[in-house]
Design an enzyme around this catalytic site. Structure first.
Site, PDB file in Angstrom:
ATOM      1  N   TYR A   1      -0.199   7.539  23.197  1.00 20.30           N
ATOM      2  CA  TYR A   1       0.662   7.791  22.554  1.00 20.30           C
ATOM      3  C   TYR A   1       0.612   9.573  22.317  1.00 20.30           C
ATOM      4  CZ  TYR A   1      -1.541   7.323  18.123  1.00 20.30           C
ATOM      5  OH  TYR A   1      -2.870   6.858  17.100  1.00 20.30           O
TER       6      TYR A   1
ATOM      7  N   CYS B   1      10.176 -33.176 -21.496  1.00 21.01           N
ATOM      8  CA  CYS B   1      10.711 -34.418 -22.924  1.00 21.01           C
ATOM      9  C   CYS B   1       9.740 -36.233 -22.630  1.00 21.01           C
ATOM     10  CB  CYS B   1      12.043 -34.780 -22.619  1.00 21.01           C
ATOM     11  SG  CYS B   1      12.373 -35.484 -21.436  1.00 21.01           S
TER      12      CYS B   1
ATOM     13  N   LYS C   1       6.078   2.047  17.422  1.00 24.09           N
ATOM     14  CA  LYS C   1       4.726   2.788  16.338  1.00 24.09           C
ATOM     15  C   LYS C   1       3.970   1.164  16.745  1.00 24.09           C
ATOM     16  CE  LYS C   1       3.474   4.089  11.908  1.00 24.09           C
ATOM     17  NZ  LYS C   1       2.552   2.823  11.662  1.00 24.09           N
TER      18      LYS C   1
ATOM     19  N   LYS D   1       9.586   3.034   9.740  1.00 19.67           N
ATOM     20  CA  LYS D   1       9.182   1.792   9.855  1.00 19.67           C
ATOM     21  C   LYS D   1       9.953   0.772   9.239  1.00 19.67           C
ATOM     22  CE  LYS D   1       4.532   1.556   8.501  1.00 19.67           C
ATOM     23  NZ  LYS D   1       3.436   1.771   7.769  1.00 19.67           N
TER      24      LYS D   1
ATOM     25  N   CYS E   1       8.590 -36.531 -17.363  1.00 17.76           N
ATOM     26  CA  CYS E   1       9.141 -34.957 -17.803  1.00 17.76           C
ATOM     27  C   CYS E   1       8.472 -34.338 -18.136  1.00 17.76           C
ATOM     28  CB  CYS E   1      10.340 -35.589 -18.439  1.00 17.76           C
ATOM     29  SG  CYS E   1      11.517 -34.017 -19.125  1.00 17.76           S
TER      30      CYS E   1
ATOM     31  N   CYS F   1      16.247 -34.276 -24.096  1.00 16.80           N
ATOM     32  CA  CYS F   1      15.931 -33.629 -22.948  1.00 16.80           C
ATOM     33  C   CYS F   1      16.036 -32.112 -23.122  1.00 16.80           C
ATOM     34  CB  CYS F   1      15.543 -33.487 -21.761  1.00 16.80           C
ATOM     35  SG  CYS F   1      14.473 -32.232 -20.881  1.00 16.80           S
TER      36      CYS F   1
ATOM     37  N   TYR G   1       0.652  -0.856   0.065  1.00  8.87           N
ATOM     38  CA  TYR G   1      -0.151  -0.290  -0.115  1.00  8.87           C
ATOM     39  C   TYR G   1       0.882   1.132  -0.065  1.00  8.87           C
ATOM     40  CZ  TYR G   1      -3.055   3.464   2.605  1.00  8.87           C
ATOM     41  OH  TYR G   1      -3.756   4.614   1.789  1.00  8.87           O
TER      42      TYR G   1
ATOM     43  N   CYS H   1      14.757 -36.926 -14.537  1.00 14.82           N
ATOM     44  CA  CYS H   1      14.757 -36.419 -16.148  1.00 14.82           C
ATOM     45  C   CYS H   1      16.054 -37.072 -15.864  1.00 14.82           C
ATOM     46  CB  CYS H   1      13.898 -35.190 -16.316  1.00 14.82           C
ATOM     47  SG  CYS H   1      14.485 -36.170 -18.515  1.00 14.82           S
TER      48      CYS H   1
ATOM     49  N   ASP I   1       1.100  -1.659  16.057  1.00 13.50           N
ATOM     50  CA  ASP I   1       0.043  -1.416  15.149  1.00 13.50           C
ATOM     51  C   ASP I   1      -1.338  -2.221  15.297  1.00 13.50           C
ATOM     52  OD1 ASP I   1      -0.651  -2.202  12.390  1.00 13.50           O
ATOM     53  OD2 ASP I   1       0.665  -4.152  12.241  1.00 13.50           O
TER      54      ASP I   1
ATOM     55  N   GLU J   1       8.851   6.513  20.026  1.00 14.61           N
ATOM     56  CA  GLU J   1       8.296   5.845  20.772  1.00 14.61           C
ATOM     57  C   GLU J   1       8.223   4.021  19.484  1.00 14.61           C
ATOM     58  OE1 GLU J   1       4.582   7.339  21.119  1.00 14.61           O
ATOM     59  OE2 GLU J   1       5.826   9.204  22.018  1.00 14.61           O
TER      60      GLU J   1
HETATM   61  S1  IVH Z   1       1.398   9.302  16.715  1.00 12.84           S
HETATM   62  C1  IVH Z   1       0.183  13.023  14.094  1.00 12.84           C
HETATM   63  N1  IVH Z   1       2.706   7.629  17.683  1.00 12.84           N
HETATM   64  O1  IVH Z   1       0.460   5.163  12.854  1.00 12.84           O
HETATM   65  C2  IVH Z   1       0.009  11.188  14.365  1.00 12.84           C
HETATM   66  N2  IVH Z   1       0.996   7.052  15.523  1.00 12.84           N
HETATM   67  O2  IVH Z   1       0.190   6.686  10.476  1.00 12.84           O
HETATM   68  C3  IVH Z   1       0.275  10.491  15.297  1.00 12.84           C
HETATM   69  N3  IVH Z   1       0.541   4.469  15.850  1.00 12.84           N
HETATM   70  O3  IVH Z   1      -2.301   7.014  12.599  1.00 12.84           O
HETATM   71  C4  IVH Z   1       0.754  10.002  15.622  1.00 12.84           C
HETATM   72  N4  IVH Z   1       2.060   3.645  17.251  1.00 12.84           N
HETATM   73  O4  IVH Z   1      -2.636   5.102  14.857  1.00 12.84           O
HETATM   74  C5  IVH Z   1       1.410   7.604  16.990  1.00 12.84           C
HETATM   75  N5  IVH Z   1       3.770   6.009  18.763  1.00 12.84           N
HETATM   76  C6  IVH Z   1       2.444   6.413  18.244  1.00 12.84           C
HETATM   77  C7  IVH Z   1       2.585   5.474  16.941  1.00 12.84           C
HETATM   78  C8  IVH Z   1       0.815   5.692  16.335  1.00 12.84           C
HETATM   79  C9  IVH Z   1       0.777   3.878  16.766  1.00 12.84           C
HETATM   80  C10 IVH Z   1      -0.217   4.599  14.840  1.00 12.84           C
HETATM   81  C11 IVH Z   1      -1.434   5.922  15.029  1.00 12.84           C
HETATM   82  C12 IVH Z   1      -1.136   6.059  13.552  1.00 12.84           C
HETATM   83  C13 IVH Z   1      -0.441   5.431  12.607  1.00 12.84           C
HETATM   84  C14 IVH Z   1       0.009   6.396  11.354  1.00 12.84           C
END
Ligand code: IVH
Length: 674
Positions: free
Chosen positions: A225, A412, A115, A315, A409, A433, A35, A427, A117, A113
């Protein structure tokens, strides 16, 4: 321009479709990385063709479609997304842009921090009391999920502590533990409709369930966050970090994996640490987020339409992807080995689009119980080689078709035979072949064999098609006029190839053995057997026992060599190559050089340190060519340790074990390299 416009329209249409599936139906029909890749392509095309940007382009908006069942809530201010990068350069550019935009050159403090998911939500507290919760939705308005969010244990309904603002908005991620996701899917294993493909989708489905009791059952977790006050607080909460810590004091959950740093080295370290750790965590993370710590600076930097200028997501490459198996084809290799290859819907892993993966042998297909139309999990083994890891269990569709290994095969049509020692199916038609013929002839004249410059696979295929060649001998009777009859081959090129064919006749025993393409006989084994036998006729008449007695030649390869020379057609071909085509090498030369080579022949050699005259790889190759085995570690069985500058502990270990030690000068003298 029209083709760019068409490309843009097509990209937008696809991206919007994926967004609809993702945000509205909670289904990932493509991976996040794919994506991001498509969105990036669109972004770059629009950047070059600014006139084609429209306000409804996915690059211009934040989120996507809303679910019909929930009431809408307008956000007090937009819930933005984050700019993404997959490499440290992206982060360095981000830092550079910040410094340029606020014209400062001193160190800036950043907060790193995890990220998470999951699903982004916003929660409003008034006078410390939970009053409403909403999903991000399209960034401007989300779904009112207040009743469901109340069911999440980690969301306090009443804040505790002091300095609680009149109105507080906290934003954070709702996610499901991997262990709970597995338990949930276990429960629905016989119900494909309720089966979730990953913890993120399971969390989304559970959070937006029409029945809040189900949300409660699913044991979702919230982590905050970011927080925003609409009234002043007593304390001077002037950094993002201080604000998060304040949230902790009010009883809000904040992930403890946070660092404050001001150099990219620390950012990279934090990234690397969690890239390694991510598979051992019980929750999914897809990267780290780096935010400017000072709130004042954040305000100065502001936001663009999609994301704040003060934060970036760095990422991770996704290491495993789910996709659909379209077909399994059976390839015939140079030595007749039949290799099954899986073809699937393309997936983007670690920066590369992957469409196929080798399945190695019949047993791998059986182990996987593979069916066409199965959902399969793909990874890049060692982060490089595509591998089909497993089939997603319990979601096999009705039109799935079991894959069976062919009996004949595919090229052949000869009956295939299995070698149980090697676990391989072959084969045995050899040069009759077509598939094997093409590959074997290319191998015979390739660089490490009897090298003919300019004789690539395309020309060889054409020569076969035009019936000019069917075995290596035929090449020595070709005329330049034959080559001119081929596509894209002019007079100059034909003469060049013909000349190279004449020159390739002078070779070495090792190259000749290698060129024959005997299964399992690569460069090293060819060198070993040429060093051992010195003369081709001795090798051709050796029995399995003698072959097997050579260091590094096991039972399987010894049998392959024996069978090859036992076959009358092969002996006839070798005889013709030497007596009629005129291939030759200098036996005497080999014997002379072998006197100096015997010192290293079959010796176990270990290297340590840095060498002045050769790189490690080059030295390794020289020693292997002299018949040595180059190993990594010192043991009692080591024969010689060769050391260079800055040698390591291997040197002392060798001394203790009284192993012969040789320096670079001595080595060069022995192998006569000045
Ligand atoms: S800050 C202004 N901190 O990532 C943006 N986002 O594509 C504020 N996410 O929609 C986001 N961990 O759902 C922030 N430590 C973190 C995060 C975090 C996951 C997600 C969040 C956001 C997406 C950004």
């Amino acid at each position: 321009m029209t083709s760019t416009k068409n490309k843009i329209t097509k990209l937008r249409k696809n991206i919007l479709k994926y967004e609809y599936f993702y945000h509205t139906l909670n289904q990932s029909i493509i991976s996040d990385a794919e994506y991001d890749y498509l969105l990036n392509q669109l972004y770059n095309l629009e950047l070059k063709n600014k006139k084609l940007i429209t306000s409804d382009s996915p690059t211009q908006k934040v989120g996507s479609g809303l679910l019909k069942n929930f009431k809408k809530i307008k956000h007090f201010f937009p819930m933005l997304s984050l700019e993404n990068t997959f490499d440290i350069n992206g982060y360095l550019n981000f830092e550079k842009r910040i410094k340029k935009s606020i014209s400062i050159n001193e160190l800036i403090s950043f907060c790193c921090e995890l990220k998470l998911d999951g699903i982004a939500i916003s929660i409003i507290y008034e006078e410390g009391v939970f009053v409403r919760a909403a999903t991000r939705g399209d960034g401007f308005q989300g779904e009112n999920i207040t009743a469901n969010a109340r069911m999440i244990e980690s969301i306090p309904l009443q804040l505790k502590g002091i300095d609680i603002p009149k109105r507080l908005e906290v934003r954070g991620e709702v996610f499901m533990l991997k262990s709970n996701f597995i338990k949930l899917n276990e429960k629905y294993k016989n119900n494909k409709q309720k089966y979730f493909s990953n913890p993120r989708n399971a969390a989304a489905g559970s959070l937006r369930h029409i029945d809040p009791k189900i949300t409660a059952e699913r044991k979702l977790i919230f982590s905050c966050y970011g927080c925003y006050f609409f009234t002043e607080t007593n304390e001077e909460l002037n950094t993002h970090y201080k604000r998060l810590m304040k949230c902790v004091s009010w009883g809000l959950p904040v992930k403890k994996e946070i660092i404050i740093c001001s150099s990219y080295v620390e950012v990279k370290e934090f990234y690397k640490k969690f890239e390694k750790k991510r598979n051992f965590l019980d929750f999914d993370i897809d990267g780290i987020v780096i935010k400017v710590n000072s709130i004042e600076l954040q305000k100065k930097l502001g936001c663009n339409t999609k994301s704040p200028r003060w934060a970036i997501a760095f990422k991770f490459f996704s290491s495993e992807k789910i996709t659909l198996l379209n077909d399994v084809k059976f390839q015939v290799g140079r030595t007749g080995v039949i290799t099954p290859v899986a073809y699937f819907n393309p997936v983007y892993i670690s920066g590369v689009m992957i469409r196929k993966a080798s399945l190695h042998n019949k047993y791998e297909i059986e182990r996987l119980n593979l069916h066409v139309n199965d959902s399969v999990i793909i990874c890049r083994s060692g982060d490089v080689i595509p591998k089909l890891l497993s089939v997603v269990k319990n979601i096999r569709c009705k039109n799935a078709k079991k894959i069976t290994f062919p009996e004949f095969c595919p090229v052949c049509n000869t009956k295939l035979l299995e070698n149980t020692d090697e676990k391989l199916i072959r084969c045995h038609s050899g040069l009759t072949c077509d598939a094997q013929k093409k590959k074997a002839l290319y191998h015979f004249f390739s660089k490490k064999s009897l090298y003919v410059k300019g004789l690539g696979p395309k020309i060889i295929n054409e020569l076969i098609k035009k019936r000019f060649v069917k075995n290596p001998i035929d090449f020595f009777y070709l005329k330049d006029l034959d080559f001119i009859k081929l596509k894209n081959v002019g007079k100059k090129k034909s003469l060049k190839i013909i000349n190279s064919i004449i020159q390739c006749k002078k070779t070495t025993l090792k190259c000749f053995i290698y060129a024959l393409g005997i299964p399992g006989v690569g460069e090293i084994v060819s060198q070993k057997i040429s060093n051992y036998f010195l003369k081709l006729d001795k090798l051709m008449n050796a029995d399995v026992l003698e072959l097997n007695s050579i260091d590094g030649i096991g039972k399987v390869i010894a049998n392959n060599i024996f069978n090859y020379f036992y076959t009358v057609s092969n002996r006839k071909m070798i005889n013709e190559l030497i007596t009629k085509a005129g291939i030759y090498w200098d036996d005497q030369e080999l014997q002379k050089s072998n006197i100096k080579k015997t010192l290293f022949l079959n010796k176990k050699i270990v290297l340590t340190g840095v060498f002045n005259s050769f790189s490690r790889t080059k030295l390794k190759r020289i020693l292997i060519n002299l018949g040595a085995n180059v190993l990594h570690n010192i043991s009692q069985k080591t024969d010689i340790l060769i050391y260079g500058k800055n040698f390591g502990s291997k040197f002392f270990r060798a001394k203790n074990l009284k192993i012969r030690i040789m320096n670079e000068e001595e080595l060069k003298h022995l192998i006569q390299i000045k």
